[in-house]
Design a protein around this motif. Sequence first.
Motif, short mmCIF file in Angstrom:
data_model
loop_
_atom_site.label_atom_id
_atom_site.label_comp_id
_atom_site.label_asym_id
_atom_site.label_seq_id
_atom_site.Cartn_x
_atom_site.Cartn_y
_atom_site.Cartn_z
N GLU A 124 44.36 36.10 48.86
CA GLU A 124 43.64 34.98 49.46
C GLU A 124 43.06 35.35 50.82
O GLU A 124 41.87 35.15 51.09
CB GLU A 124 44.58 33.78 49.60
CG GLU A 124 43.95 32.56 50.24
CD GLU A 124 44.89 31.37 50.29
OE1 GLU A 124 44.65 30.46 51.11
OE2 GLU A 124 45.87 31.34 49.51
N ASP A 125 43.89 35.92 51.71
CA ASP A 125 43.40 36.28 53.04
C ASP A 125 42.47 37.48 52.99
O ASP A 125 41.53 37.59 53.79
CB ASP A 125 44.58 36.55 53.98
CG ASP A 125 45.21 35.26 54.49
OD1 ASP A 125 44.53 34.22 54.49
OD2 ASP A 125 46.39 35.29 54.89
N ALA A 126 42.71 38.39 52.05
CA ALA A 126 41.80 39.55 51.91
C ALA A 126 40.40 39.08 51.55
O ALA A 126 39.40 39.61 52.06
CB ALA A 126 42.34 40.51 50.85
N CYS A 127 40.31 38.07 50.70
CA CYS A 127 38.99 37.53 50.31
C CYS A 127 38.25 36.96 51.51
O CYS A 127 37.01 37.01 51.58
CB CYS A 127 39.15 36.45 49.25
SG CYS A 127 39.62 37.06 47.62
N ARG A 128 38.98 36.40 52.46
CA ARG A 128 38.35 35.76 53.63
C ARG A 128 37.71 36.77 54.57
O ARG A 128 37.01 36.39 55.50
CB ARG A 128 39.38 34.91 54.37
CG ARG A 128 39.94 33.77 53.53
CD ARG A 128 40.88 32.87 54.33
NE ARG A 128 41.58 31.95 53.45
CZ ARG A 128 41.05 30.84 52.93
NH1 ARG A 128 39.80 30.53 53.24
NH2 ARG A 128 41.75 30.05 52.14
N CYS A 129 37.96 38.05 54.33
CA CYS A 129 37.35 39.08 55.17
C CYS A 129 35.90 39.36 54.79
O CYS A 129 35.20 40.08 55.50
CB CYS A 129 38.15 40.39 55.05
SG CYS A 129 39.85 40.28 55.65
N GLU A 151 33.98 39.02 41.09
CA GLU A 151 34.65 40.17 40.48
C GLU A 151 34.87 41.28 41.50
O GLU A 151 35.91 41.94 41.52
CB GLU A 151 33.84 40.69 39.30
CG GLU A 151 34.52 41.85 38.58
CD GLU A 151 33.78 42.28 37.33
OE1 GLU A 151 34.05 43.40 36.85
OE2 GLU A 151 32.97 41.49 36.81
N ASP A 152 33.88 41.47 42.38
CA ASP A 152 34.01 42.53 43.38
C ASP A 152 35.15 42.27 44.35
O ASP A 152 35.79 43.20 44.85
CB ASP A 152 32.70 42.68 44.17
CG ASP A 152 31.61 43.38 43.35
OD1 ASP A 152 31.94 43.86 42.25
OD2 ASP A 152 30.45 43.41 43.81
N LEU A 153 35.44 40.99 44.64
CA LEU A 153 36.56 40.67 45.52
C LEU A 153 37.87 41.19 44.94
O LEU A 153 38.71 41.74 45.66
CB LEU A 153 36.65 39.15 45.74
CG LEU A 153 35.59 38.53 46.64
CD1 LEU A 153 35.67 37.01 46.61
CD2 LEU A 153 35.73 39.03 48.09
N ALA A 154 38.06 41.02 43.63
CA ALA A 154 39.27 41.53 42.98
C ALA A 154 39.28 43.06 43.00
O ALA A 154 40.32 43.67 43.26
CB ALA A 154 39.35 41.01 41.55
N LEU A 155 38.13 43.67 42.75
CA LEU A 155 38.05 45.13 42.75
C LEU A 155 38.37 45.71 44.12
O LEU A 155 39.13 46.68 44.23
CB LEU A 155 36.65 45.57 42.31
CG LEU A 155 36.33 45.42 40.82
CD1 LEU A 155 34.83 45.58 40.58
CD2 LEU A 155 37.11 46.45 40.00
N ILE A 156 37.81 45.11 45.15
CA ILE A 156 38.07 45.59 46.51
C ILE A 156 39.55 45.46 46.86
O ILE A 156 40.16 46.36 47.44
CB ILE A 156 37.19 44.83 47.53
CG1 ILE A 156 35.73 45.25 47.37
CG2 ILE A 156 37.67 45.06 48.96
CD1 ILE A 156 35.45 46.70 47.72
N TYR A 157 40.16 44.32 46.47
CA TYR A 157 41.58 44.13 46.72
C TYR A 157 42.39 45.18 45.96
O TYR A 157 43.38 45.71 46.47
CB TYR A 157 42.00 42.73 46.31
CG TYR A 157 43.46 42.42 46.59
CD1 TYR A 157 43.92 42.25 47.89
CD2 TYR A 157 44.37 42.30 45.54
CE1 TYR A 157 45.25 41.96 48.15
CE2 TYR A 157 45.71 42.02 45.79
CZ TYR A 157 46.14 41.84 47.09
OH TYR A 157 47.47 41.56 47.34
N GLY A 158 41.98 45.49 44.76
CA GLY A 158 42.66 46.50 43.97
C GLY A 158 42.53 47.89 44.55
O GLY A 158 43.40 48.74 44.38
N ILE A 159 41.45 48.14 45.26
CA ILE A 159 41.17 49.46 45.80
C ILE A 159 41.86 49.70 47.14
O ILE A 159 42.45 50.76 47.36
CB ILE A 159 39.64 49.66 45.94
CG1 ILE A 159 39.00 49.75 44.55
CG2 ILE A 159 39.31 50.91 46.77
CD1 ILE A 159 37.49 49.57 44.58
#
Length: 468
Positions: free
Chosen positions: A173-178, A185-193
């Motif tokens: 949740e907080d990672a997305c706010r960055c 979909e890219d938000l999930a990918l970036i968090y996964g990376i």
Amino acid sequence: MFIGRKRELEALNRLYRSEKFEFAVIYGRRRVGKTALINQFILDKKAIYFMGVESNDRQNLENLSKNIMEYSVNTPLETSFSSFQAALEYVFRLAEKERLILVIDEYPYVARASKSLASTLQLLIDQYKDSSKLMLILCGSSMSYMEDHVLAYKAPLYGRRTAQMKILPFDFEDACRCFEHFSDEDLALIYGIVGGTPQYLMQMNDNISVEENIKNTFLNPTSFLFEEPENLLKQEVREPALYNAIITAIAAGASRMAEISTKIGESTSVCATYLNNLISLGLIQKETPYGEKTSRKSVYRIADPMFRFWYRFVPANNSIIARGAADLAFKRIEPHLPDYMVKVFEEICSQYLWKLLLNDESPVVFSDLGRWWGTDPATRSQIEIDIMGVQDQDNALFGECKWTNEKVDQGVLDTLMYRSGLFHYKHTHIYLFAKSGFTKGCVDEAARMGNVTLVSYEDMLQCFLSTP
């Protein structure tokens, strides 16, 4: 812009408002945002901020003296203090007249150089705790040092602290706010990376594609992230080569203790010690099937997403990357990303269930969540349940997570229902999570059953981002 850390700031402000002596210990891995949190907290308060350096005690004492003198501009001091005791006692006395915060950041650097510092702080705390309004904050990135020499029972400062905070990476949740411009979909990918470590998130640019971000960082020999895992291990542990070998073995698929031991050529007792250190650093996670205490089935996995991604893809393509062929390296990585994202999506789904629980919206009041695997007694085959949580002997939830471009069909629901029945709970609630939604047959069957919740990735993202 400062993001997240709401609970931590509230806790620090609660201590500050007490108007009595407080001693908070803040620790966590490097790059996780400890200093940013402290700076945000002291932004509008009277504070002396001192950052320790990896030098001798004289250099650190001079720096502390300078920080104290800068604060005491209306009461100029002619020279630097003769000792840490003199400097710290001056601050304790200052705080007898007003609320004051003293931050010693990277405390391990200072304490290692000045062996008596912990005992000096112990002496001054005992002497001034009833008369001083000082709020003392010790912060450190060396997890083992902070736990062994500050928080441990035998440490001189044990029993003096009034609060401690282990700062963890952001959740999804907080990672997305960055970011503002990445697609869902890219938000999930970036968090996964890169996971939720703020310093790693800052390396990502939401004005370009995920592919370009990967090429610019992990596949670029001049980038910060290209050598980060190995550099971090060198800073945190004494024998980085062996730790590196263990993480590499796990990344290559060796998940059980015996497999890891064989892979690196060390005894299981040696591996156990090193694995425990990696667990305490938050880099490795030990898993047992949910609800089981035995370690016979235990497996190890890389917990930190950035380490997981790096060890999965960078070493195997090192020769290509070194020659500047980032495009070729990405072409080799890209086909494996959907499989890589499976575990990432499971983590996001678990965070969603925790959010429901904390918002009092969960049909099952579980105390923890986990993955279960074992043998189907009917078929003698190995089966797995992505998420499981138990409230009591009668109530439990079971979840299945699908990160695919196809809609989830009724067959997935039927399989999970069958597997949940192996546990014989009176009341079960089923969660299906899907990247791309559900077929009509699955939706109709879920509605008929009544104890099934279907959650798309879009639904989860909307829930996460709707919270102010």
